[in-house]
Design a protein around this motif. Structure first.
Motif, PDB file in Angstrom:
ATOM      1  N   ASP A  85       0.829  -1.208   0.000  1.00  0.00           N
ATOM      2  CA  ASP A  85       0.000   0.000   0.000  1.00  0.00           C
ATOM      3  C   ASP A  85       0.861   1.255   0.000  1.00  0.00           C
ATOM      4  OD1 ASP A  85      -2.248  -1.550  -0.007  1.00  0.00           O
ATOM      5  OD2 ASP A  85      -2.517  -1.490   2.178  1.00  0.00           O
ATOM      6  N   ALA A  86       1.938   1.234   0.785  1.00  0.00           N
ATOM      7  CA  ALA A  86       2.817   2.403   0.819  1.00  0.00           C
ATOM      8  C   ALA A  86       3.486   2.629  -0.530  1.00  0.00           C
ATOM      9  CB  ALA A  86       3.862   2.234   1.917  1.00  0.00           C
ATOM     10  N   ASN A  87       3.919   1.545  -1.182  1.00  0.00           N
ATOM     11  CA  ASN A  87       4.540   1.675  -2.505  1.00  0.00           C
ATOM     12  C   ASN A  87       3.533   2.175  -3.541  1.00  0.00           C
ATOM     13  OD1 ASN A  87       6.970   0.808  -1.505  1.00  0.00           O
ATOM     14  ND2 ASN A  87       6.666  -1.334  -2.086  1.00  0.00           N
ATOM     15  N   LEU A  88       2.291   1.678  -3.467  1.00  0.00           N
ATOM     16  CA  LEU A  88       1.258   2.130  -4.402  1.00  0.00           C
ATOM     17  C   LEU A  88       0.960   3.615  -4.215  1.00  0.00           C
ATOM     18  CD1 LEU A  88      -1.194  -0.914  -4.225  1.00  0.00           C
ATOM     19  CD2 LEU A  88       0.195  -0.242  -6.194  1.00  0.00           C
ATOM     20  N   ALA A  89       0.935   4.051  -2.975  1.00  0.00           N
ATOM     21  CA  ALA A  89       0.640   5.459  -2.716  1.00  0.00           C
ATOM     22  C   ALA A  89       1.748   6.361  -3.228  1.00  0.00           C
ATOM     23  CB  ALA A  89       0.433   5.668  -1.219  1.00  0.00           C
ATOM     24  N   ALA A  90       3.006   5.885  -3.207  1.00  0.00           N
ATOM     25  CA  ALA A  90       4.129   6.713  -3.643  1.00  0.00           C
ATOM     26  C   ALA A  90       4.331   6.688  -5.154  1.00  0.00           C
ATOM     27  CB  ALA A  90       5.405   6.253  -2.940  1.00  0.00           C
ATOM     28  N   ALA A  91       3.672   5.784  -5.877  1.00  0.00           N
ATOM     29  CA  ALA A  91       3.911   5.618  -7.317  1.00  0.00           C
ATOM     30  C   ALA A  91       3.027   6.563  -8.125  1.00  0.00           C
ATOM     31  CB  ALA A  91       3.655   4.176  -7.719  1.00  0.00           C
ATOM     32  N   ASP A  92       3.578   7.021  -9.285  1.00  0.00           N
ATOM     33  CA  ASP A  92       2.792   7.780 -10.262  1.00  0.00           C
ATOM     34  C   ASP A  92       2.178   6.855 -11.310  1.00  0.00           C
ATOM     35  OD1 ASP A  92       3.436  10.277  -9.075  1.00  0.00           O
ATOM     36  OD2 ASP A  92       5.418  10.186 -10.023  1.00  0.00           O
ATOM     37  N   LEU A  93       2.900   5.819 -11.659  1.00  0.00           N
ATOM     38  CA  LEU A  93       2.438   4.831 -12.632  1.00  0.00           C
ATOM     39  C   LEU A  93       2.614   3.458 -12.027  1.00  0.00           C
ATOM     40  CD1 LEU A  93       4.221   6.272 -15.802  1.00  0.00           C
ATOM     41  CD2 LEU A  93       1.903   6.787 -15.009  1.00  0.00           C
ATOM     42  N   VAL A  94       1.673   2.530 -12.289  1.00  0.00           N
ATOM     43  CA  VAL A  94       1.719   1.185 -11.735  1.00  0.00           C
ATOM     44  C   VAL A  94       1.659   0.194 -12.886  1.00  0.00           C
ATOM     45  CG1 VAL A  94       0.652  -0.482 -10.205  1.00  0.00           C
ATOM     46  CG2 VAL A  94       0.596   1.952  -9.624  1.00  0.00           C
ATOM     47  N   ILE A  95       2.591  -0.752 -12.882  1.00  0.00           N
ATOM     48  CA  ILE A  95       2.592  -1.843 -13.858  1.00  0.00           C
ATOM     49  C   ILE A  95       2.443  -3.133 -13.076  1.00  0.00           C
ATOM     50  CG2 ILE A  95       3.901  -3.064 -15.611  1.00  0.00           C
ATOM     51  CD1 ILE A  95       5.291  -0.448 -16.254  1.00  0.00           C
ATOM     52  N   CYS A  96       1.391  -3.889 -13.366  1.00  0.00           N
ATOM     53  CA  CYS A  96       1.088  -5.121 -12.634  1.00  0.00           C
ATOM     54  C   CYS A  96       1.394  -6.309 -13.527  1.00  0.00           C
ATOM     55  CB  CYS A  96      -0.380  -5.120 -12.202  1.00  0.00           C
ATOM     56  SG  CYS A  96      -0.824  -6.586 -11.241  1.00  0.00           S
ATOM     57  N   CYS A 102      -5.906   1.058  -7.337  1.00  0.00           N
ATOM     58  CA  CYS A 102      -5.884   1.937  -8.517  1.00  0.00           C
ATOM     59  C   CYS A 102      -7.295   2.382  -8.904  1.00  0.00           C
ATOM     60  CB  CYS A 102      -5.220   1.216  -9.687  1.00  0.00           C
ATOM     61  SG  CYS A 102      -3.454   0.912  -9.416  1.00  0.00           S
ATOM     62  N   LYS A 103      -8.263   1.495  -8.683  1.00  0.00           N
ATOM     63  CA  LYS A 103      -9.640   1.859  -9.006  1.00  0.00           C
ATOM     64  C   LYS A 103     -10.141   2.930  -8.058  1.00  0.00           C
ATOM     65  CE  LYS A 103     -14.201  -0.202  -9.751  1.00  0.00           C
ATOM     66  NZ  LYS A 103     -14.995  -1.471  -9.725  1.00  0.00           N
ATOM     67  N   ARG A 104      -9.813   2.798  -6.779  1.00  0.00           N
ATOM     68  CA  ARG A 104     -10.287   3.764  -5.795  1.00  0.00           C
ATOM     69  C   ARG A 104      -9.604   5.115  -5.952  1.00  0.00           C
ATOM     70  NH1 ARG A 104      -8.666   3.027  -1.317  1.00  0.00           N
ATOM     71  NH2 ARG A 104      -7.428   1.105  -1.426  1.00  0.00           N
ATOM     72  N   THR A 105      -8.327   5.104  -6.256  1.00  0.00           N
ATOM     73  CA  THR A 105      -7.566   6.354  -6.301  1.00  0.00           C
ATOM     74  C   THR A 105      -7.488   6.952  -7.694  1.00  0.00           C
ATOM     75  OG1 THR A 105      -5.515   5.108  -6.591  1.00  0.00           O
ATOM     76  CG2 THR A 105      -6.177   5.632  -4.338  1.00  0.00           C
ATOM     77  N   GLY A 106      -7.908   6.202  -8.726  1.00  0.00           N
ATOM     78  CA  GLY A 106      -7.827   6.706 -10.093  1.00  0.00           C
ATOM     79  C   GLY A 106      -6.421   6.728 -10.634  1.00  0.00           C
ATOM     80  N   LYS A 107      -5.530   5.952 -10.028  1.00  0.00           N
ATOM     81  CA  LYS A 107      -4.137   5.927 -10.463  1.00  0.00           C
ATOM     82  C   LYS A 107      -4.020   5.056 -11.698  1.00  0.00           C
ATOM     83  CE  LYS A 107      -1.280   6.648  -7.475  1.00  0.00           C
ATOM     84  NZ  LYS A 107      -0.380   6.745  -6.319  1.00  0.00           N
TER      85      LYS A 107
END
Length: 416
Positions: A347-358, A375-380
């Protein structure tokens, strides 16, 4: 020997009537009594065999009172009374037999005159002649010749004893002087020892005081340490996820250091490129047709200040992922999807990221749903890549609408 003559001393009026006894021959078996001995034997017997204190006690007992005569008069009177059997001579006989009973028993075993002589010589060598003299004189085998020899030996022994006494007296006086000297020296030593003991006692007391102070200070320090430890424990308890924050800070420091290294490498590459371009221009300075130089736009412009988080993937490709992202100016972060890394860090890494690759092909189900939900909740922006290869990662990045100009560069990088 003492020559007292036939004059009777003053003690004779207090004695019993004497009994006339026949002398025992040297061939009989009966021991002689003191009144059976000749007069010249009485003086050495009384003087040597009976101490003066005992002799005075016997005389007082015979007289039934306290005798005021001096030692010499007591001796002379006792010698005179031994010439006949009376109360004094009987008391002296009894005293001598009791005092020297053991020696008398030893001499009783001597059956010949030679045996008596050997016992007497042994007594002289030992130095205990009083009992032996009395036992030998009264022995049944003691004749006139042996009696005379015994008296001569005793006479010489008395002279030697007198000389020894004088020598002992001189040594005694010397010892007294030496003892006085040593006593004075001992007094000085004791005084010095007392002074040293006092000094040492004061020193010990001072050291004990210092030791008490040091112990008190040590106890105070221990108490302070205990209080500080309790405060640290309380602070750790009041700050949740302290260990997690420490690990994140450590990773952030590593990423910052990596970024600095890459920026330094980029500047060096730009300098080299400029030098290379300058050298090429100088070579074709006189040529009208200049070959166009394709200048690659610095890759740091594409993902400048962008944090790209890659969740999942193969551990062997992480370095390739990092190189690809950093070559286009991004900051790379990776989470293995819960295989080794703690899922609480996701969660901490997701919050600090601008782009996410899964990487959907190499990720746990729990991590997959957590990434998708976050990502769905935050719109990232999030891209799901099925194949964990570097090429698939490059194609996934092409899906971002705000970096369409990166297509050519990513194709070239993937081919490299």
């Amino acid at each position: 020997m003492c020559d007292h003559g036939d004059e009777r001393p003053f003690l004779s009026k207090h004695t019993k009537e004497s009994h006339n006894l026949n002398k025992i021959s040297a061939t009989g078996s009966r021991r002689r009594r003191i009144w059976d001995l000749p007069h010249e034997c009485h003086c050495p017997v009384v003087g040597v065999c009976i101490p003066l204190t005992n002799l005075r006690r016997l005389i007082n007992k015979a007289l039934n009172g306290q005798n005021l005569a001096d030692d010499y008069e007591i001796h002379v009177g006792a010698v005179a009374e031994c010439g006949r059997r009376n109360k004094v001579s009987e008391l002296i006989q009894q005293e001598l037999d009791q005092r020297y009973n053991r020696t008398i028993q030893q001499f009783r075993l001597a059956k010949t005159q030679d045996a008596v002589v050997r016992l007497w010589i042994d007594a002289i060598h030992i130095g205990d002649v009083a009992g032996a003299f009395w036992a030998a004189l009264t022995h049944p085998r003691c004749d006139t010749t042996l009696q005379e020899g015994l008296c001569r030996d005793m006479h010489m022994l008395q002279h030697q004893a007198g000389a020894s006494v004088r020598a002992d007296l001189s040594r005694f006086n010397a010892l007294i002087e030496e003892n006085a000297l040593l006593t004075r020296e001992l007094g000085r030593v004791q005084e010095r020892s007392t002074r040293l003991m006092t000094e040492k006692s004061n020193e010990i007391e001072r050291l004990n005081t210092q030791l008490t102070q040091i112990r008190a200070e040590l106890i105070g320090k221990d108490s302070s340490i205990a209080f500080l430890s309790a405060d640290i424990t309380a602070l750790k308890t009041s700050i949740p996820d302290l260990d997690t924050r420490k690990r994140l800070l450590y990773k952030l420091d590593q990423m910052t250091e990596r970024q600095t290294e890459l920026e330094t490498s980029l500047r060096e590459a730009q300098v080299q490129l400029a030098e290379f371009t300058k050298s090429k221009d100088s070579e074709h300075k006189n040529t009208e047709l200049l070959e166009p130089v394709i200048q690659v736009i610095p890759i740091t412009l594409y993902l400048q200040q962008k944090n790209v988080l890659c969740v999942g993937g193969r551990s062997g490709n992480v370095s390739n992922y990092r190189d690809l992202i950093e070559r286009v100016g991004g900051r790379f972060a990776h989470h293995d999807g819960g295989v080794e890394d703690n899922q609480n860090l996701l969660d901490a890494n997701l919050a600090a990221a601008d782009l996410v690759i899964c990487q959907t092909g190499c990720i746990s189900h729990n991590a997959y749903w957590r990434v998708k939900d976050f990502c769905k909740r935050t719109g990232k922006r999030c891209v799901f890549v099925e194949n964990p290869s570097t090429t698939s990662l490059a194609r996934g990045l092409e899906q971002f609408s705000d970096i369409n100009d990166m297509n050519v560069e990513f194709h070239r990088l993937s081919l490299d």
